[in-house]
Design an enzyme around this catalytic site. Structure first.
Site, PDB file in Angstrom:
ATOM      1  CG  ASP A 151       4.188  -3.514   3.920  1.00 54.05           C
ATOM      2  OD1 ASP A 151       3.287  -4.373   4.011  1.00 54.05           O
ATOM      3  OD2 ASP A 151       4.051  -2.419   3.348  1.00 54.05           O
ATOM      4  N   GLY A 175       7.583  -7.892   7.475  1.00 52.49           N
ATOM      5  CA  GLY A 175       7.837  -9.325   7.261  1.00 52.49           C
ATOM      6  C   GLY A 175       7.122 -10.162   8.318  1.00 52.49           C
ATOM      7  CE  LYS A 176       2.452  -6.848   9.965  1.00 51.38           C
ATOM      8  NZ  LYS A 176       3.189  -5.893   9.145  1.00 51.38           N
ATOM      9  N   GLY A 201      -1.228  -7.011   3.770  1.00 48.33           N
ATOM     10  CA  GLY A 201      -0.762  -7.921   2.733  1.00 48.33           C
ATOM     11  C   GLY A 201       0.441  -8.651   3.291  1.00 48.33           C
ATOM     12  CG  HIS A 202       0.422 -10.354   6.510  1.00 49.02           C
ATOM     13  ND1 HIS A 202      -0.192 -10.697   7.676  1.00 49.02           N
ATOM     14  CD2 HIS A 202       0.510  -9.005   6.542  1.00 49.02           C
ATOM     15  CE1 HIS A 202      -0.469  -9.614   8.376  1.00 49.02           C
ATOM     16  NE2 HIS A 202      -0.061  -8.561   7.701  1.00 49.02           N
ATOM     17  CD  GLN A 236      -3.081  -2.849   9.157  1.00 49.46           C
ATOM     18  OE1 GLN A 236      -3.710  -3.144  10.152  1.00 49.46           O
ATOM     19  NE2 GLN A 236      -3.290  -3.427   8.000  1.00 49.46           N
TER      20      GLN A 236
HETATM   21  P1  GDP Z   1       4.145  -8.073   6.262  1.00 50.31           P
HETATM   22  O1  GDP Z   1       3.012  -7.236   5.805  1.00 50.31           O
HETATM   23  O2  GDP Z   1       4.776  -7.548   7.513  1.00 50.31           O
HETATM   24  O3  GDP Z   1       3.807  -9.529   6.385  1.00 50.31           O
HETATM   25  O4  GDP Z   1       5.275  -7.948   5.134  1.00 50.31           O
HETATM   26  P2  GDP Z   1       5.041  -8.067   3.542  1.00 50.31           P
HETATM   27  O5  GDP Z   1       4.800  -9.476   3.212  1.00 50.31           O
HETATM   28  O6  GDP Z   1       4.056  -7.061   3.085  1.00 50.31           O
HETATM   29  O7  GDP Z   1       6.437  -7.549   3.010  1.00 50.31           O
HETATM   30  C1  GDP Z   1       7.632  -8.204   3.321  1.00 50.31           C
HETATM   31  C2  GDP Z   1       8.283  -8.685   2.019  1.00 50.31           C
HETATM   32  O8  GDP Z   1       9.622  -9.078   2.267  1.00 50.31           O
HETATM   33  C3  GDP Z   1       7.610  -9.906   1.425  1.00 50.31           C
HETATM   34  O9  GDP Z   1       7.718  -9.856   0.030  1.00 50.31           O
HETATM   35  C4  GDP Z   1       8.427 -11.080   1.988  1.00 50.31           C
HETATM   36  O10 GDP Z   1       8.400 -12.223   1.147  1.00 50.31           O
HETATM   37  C5  GDP Z   1       9.798 -10.470   1.994  1.00 50.31           C
HETATM   38  N1  GDP Z   1      10.690 -10.936   3.070  1.00 50.31           N
HETATM   39  C6  GDP Z   1      10.388 -11.283   4.345  1.00 50.31           C
HETATM   40  N2  GDP Z   1      11.515 -11.558   5.043  1.00 50.31           N
HETATM   41  C7  GDP Z   1      12.542 -11.380   4.167  1.00 50.31           C
HETATM   42  C8  GDP Z   1      13.968 -11.479   4.320  1.00 50.31           C
HETATM   43  O11 GDP Z   1      14.516 -11.752   5.371  1.00 50.31           O
HETATM   44  N3  GDP Z   1      14.707 -11.170   3.200  1.00 50.31           N
HETATM   45  C9  GDP Z   1      14.145 -10.831   2.019  1.00 50.31           C
HETATM   46  N4  GDP Z   1      14.955 -10.548   0.994  1.00 50.31           N
HETATM   47  N5  GDP Z   1      12.802 -10.744   1.865  1.00 50.31           N
HETATM   48  C10 GDP Z   1      12.029 -10.997   2.931  1.00 50.31           C
HETATM   49  P1  IMO Z   2       0.649  -4.973   6.576  1.00 52.35           P
HETATM   50  O1  IMO Z   2      -0.185  -5.806   7.517  1.00 52.35           O
HETATM   51  C1  IMO Z   2       1.875  -1.031   5.246  1.00 52.35           C
HETATM   52  C2  IMO Z   2      -1.116   2.196   5.490  1.00 52.35           C
HETATM   53  C3  IMO Z   2      -1.627   2.787   4.195  1.00 52.35           C
HETATM   54  C4  IMO Z   2      -1.965   4.203   4.680  1.00 52.35           C
HETATM   55  C5  IMO Z   2      -2.484   3.972   6.074  1.00 52.35           C
HETATM   56  C6  IMO Z   2      -4.010   3.910   6.172  1.00 52.35           C
HETATM   57  O2  IMO Z   2       0.837  -5.592   5.236  1.00 52.35           O
HETATM   58  O3  IMO Z   2       1.908  -4.548   7.231  1.00 52.35           O
HETATM   59  P2  IMO Z   2      -5.820   2.089   5.493  1.00 52.35           P
HETATM   60  O4  IMO Z   2      -6.136   1.474   4.188  1.00 52.35           O
HETATM   61  O5  IMO Z   2      -5.451   1.144   6.567  1.00 52.35           O
HETATM   62  O6  IMO Z   2      -6.875   3.054   5.972  1.00 52.35           O
HETATM   63  O7  IMO Z   2      -4.526   3.015   5.196  1.00 52.35           O
HETATM   64  O8  IMO Z   2      -1.931   2.750   6.509  1.00 52.35           O
HETATM   65  N1  IMO Z   2      -1.233   0.718   5.609  1.00 52.35           N
HETATM   66  C7  IMO Z   2      -0.213  -0.134   5.522  1.00 52.35           C
HETATM   67  N2  IMO Z   2       1.092   0.063   5.234  1.00 52.35           N
HETATM   68  N3  IMO Z   2       1.451  -2.264   5.537  1.00 52.35           N
HETATM   69  C8  IMO Z   2       0.160  -2.484   5.864  1.00 52.35           C
HETATM   70  O9  IMO Z   2      -0.286  -3.677   6.298  1.00 52.35           O
HETATM   71  C9  IMO Z   2      -0.751  -1.407   5.819  1.00 52.35           C
HETATM   72  N4  IMO Z   2      -2.071  -1.287   6.042  1.00 52.35           N
HETATM   73  C10 IMO Z   2      -2.354   0.022   5.926  1.00 52.35           C
HETATM   74  O10 IMO Z   2      -0.668   2.786   3.188  1.00 52.35           O
HETATM   75  O11 IMO Z   2      -0.808   4.990   4.798  1.00 52.35           O
HETATM   76 MG    MG Z   3       2.420  -6.193   4.114  1.00 51.21          MG
END
Ligand code: GDP
Ligand code: IMO
Ligand code: MG
Length: 435
Positions: A17, A19-20, A44-45, A227
């Site tokens: 999470d 911000g990939k 979840g991206h 991840q």
């Molecule tokens: P990922 O799994 O690495 O793709 O990250 P997620 O999408 O799960 O979580 C990142 C969250 O931060 C998302 O809701 C993005 O929309 C948000 N986000 C990404 N970059 C920024 C930033 O620079 N600032 C803010 N405020 N939000 C951001």
């Molecule tokens: P993105 O791509 C954050 C965490 C789960 C748990 C562990 C194992 O959005 O960054 P799993 O369901 O993979 O067997 O769970 O890994 N986890 C993540 N945490 N971002 C993710 O993906 C994750 N995918 C799995 O919360 O601790």
């Molecule tokens: Mg995510």
């Protein structure tokens, strides 16, 4: 970003999470292909474009750009029902999918999802707090050689043969080990998976062949990690990890490209830290400031909606991430969220009993007991969206001096240059750092 490079990779340098998705979406215009190589819909991206939020779990984050080829590699585990609903969602928005799914990717079945929850629950404190998407059990079947691959699903006869055996094996396992009677309808599942196969068939093919041929023909490839480093099954905080390798090296096995074809590796780093799931996180801030980061950064899981545990950048962990991934640069995200804080703590080492630790320990006991040693850097004033717009136009040098000092500190401590700074969720809230 690519320059003369043939390939670039974006991976999570922390706990996921980071911000990939946003970074991939920003970089996609320079690429011809966006390729995922591990994980499944545990990911979840989130992408935000012109105020519209797009959430992706399986389809690579380059999908919003017309004509870009999005690829799901063999290292992934795919829940076909989830993939189809994601496809339907994009198609209903008028987005035409140019997608390839590896015939060697493994398939998640309903009993994987049931087992995921049961096993993680049973483990309690030693569990990971999984996303309950069936990821671990599907990878376990792959390693055990009982898994069903996309190509098997495409051939009803082979699927029948493998499915019958696997279903019966799971039924017996659940009954013997967990005293559970599996309540799934075997034939109904079979029929629905045969239907999923019909829908997915036009997209299934040889990913390694196509991606390598594309590289040889001068196409640009962006590899999308899911991840993060600390969730890597070998190099992360085992057993509180996911079940795939998430580090950069995993692209070789997860797509079928040789290490000689990997040119640049961008590690995405949140300007603070978040973790969703169970297990020790040394720099977690279990206090008002942690709550502040969660609310300000909207740190709630994209996949499960769980509140994320928030804290501070951990340089022991980050230096480790630079090493195990061979990062060539860092993309620092969510810097805007830190605005208005007087001081920003950043962990430089750990203390364990009376000694200091500077390398990430594998020992679970140490992980549980080490305490971060913080350096406090000056914060900067809160910056409005309007002010950020001006700053973005002017580039990196226009960022407040104290913010640049904070970023430079991370750069110096990790010995890795920053190539990108993100100051908002929107695609346009991004600053490239030119050398
Ligand atoms: P990922 O799994 O690495 O793709 O990250 P997620 O999408 O799960 O979580 C990142 C969250 O931060 C998302 O809701 C993005 O929309 C948000 N986000 C990404 N970059 C920024 C930033 O620079 N600032 C803010 N405020 N939000 C951001
Ligand atoms: P993105 O791509 C954050 C965490 C789960 C748990 C562990 C194992 O959005 O960054 P799993 O369901 O993979 O067997 O769970 O890994 N986890 C993540 N945490 N971002 C993710 O993906 C994750 N995918 C799995 O919360 O601790
Ligand atoms: Mg995510």
């Amino acid at each position: 970003m690519f320059g003369k490079n043939r390939t670039a990779m974006v991976i999570g340098a922390q706990w996921g999470d980071e911000g990939k998705g946003k970074v991939i979406d920003y970089l996609t215009p320079d690429a011809d292909y966006v390729v995922r190589f591990q994980g499944g819909n545990n990911a979840g991206h989130t992408l935000v474009v012109d105020g519209v939020v797009h959430k992706l779990h399986l389809i690579p984050s380059g999908v919003l750009y017309k004509g870009k080829r999005v690829v799901l590699g063999n290292g992934m585990v795919i829940d076909p029902e989830v993939l189809i609903s994601e496809m339907d969602n994009f198609e209903s928005k008028g987005i035409k999918l140019n997608m390839l799914i590896s015939e060697r990717a493994h398939v998640i079945l309903p009993f994987h999802i049931i087992m995921d929850g049961m096993i993680d629950e049973y483990k309690g404190k030693l569990g990971a707090g999984t996303t309950r998407r069936g990821i671990g059990p599907a990878y376990a079947d792959k390693a055990e050689r009982s898994g069903i691959r996309m190509i098997d699903l495409m051939d009803t006869k082979i699927f029948r043969e493998k499915y019958d055996q696997l279903f019966d094996l799971k039924k017996k396992t659940l009954k013997c080990l967990y005293k559970e009677n599996i309540k799934l309808n075997k034939e109904e599942i079979f029929r629905s998976y045969v239907n999923f196969a019909k829908r997915l068939k036009p997209y299934v093919g040889d990913v390694s062949l196509e991606v390598n041929t594309a590289i040889d023909n001068g196409k640009k490839i962006l590899f999308e990690g899911a991840q993060g480093t600390m969730l890597d099954n070998d190099h992360g905080a085992y057993p509180h990890t996911t079940s795939s390798n998430t580090i950069a090296g995993a692209v070789c096995t997860g797509v079928g490209v040789g290490p000689t074809k990997i040119d640049s590796i961008v590690g995405v780093v949140k300007a603070y830290l978040s973790r969703v799931g169970t297990g020790p996180v040394p720099t977690e801030a279990k206090n008002r400031l942690g709550d502040h980061l969660r609310e300000r950064g909207q740190e709630y899981g994209t996949t499960t909606g769980r509140p994320r545990r928030c804290g501070w950048v951990d340089l022991v962990q980050l230096r480790y991430a630079c090493r195990v991934n061979g990062l060539t640069s860092l993309a620092i995200t969510k810097v805007d969220v830190l605005g208005g804080l007087k001081k920003i703590p950043i962990a430089t080492k750990y203390k364990y009993k009376s000694s200091y630790i500077t390398e990430l320990p594998a020992d679970l006991n140490l992980q549980r007991q080490c305490k971060p040693v913080y350096k406090e850097l000056d914060g900067w004033k809160d910056i409005s969206d309007e002010e950020f717009k001006k700053i973005i136009t002017g580039g990196y040098k226009e960022l407040p001096k104290k913010m640049r000092t904070y970023l430079k500190f991370i750069e110096d401590q990790t010995n890795t240059p920053i190539s990108l700074v993100s100051v908002g969720a929107e695609r346009t809230s991004t600053i490239e750092v030119k050398e």
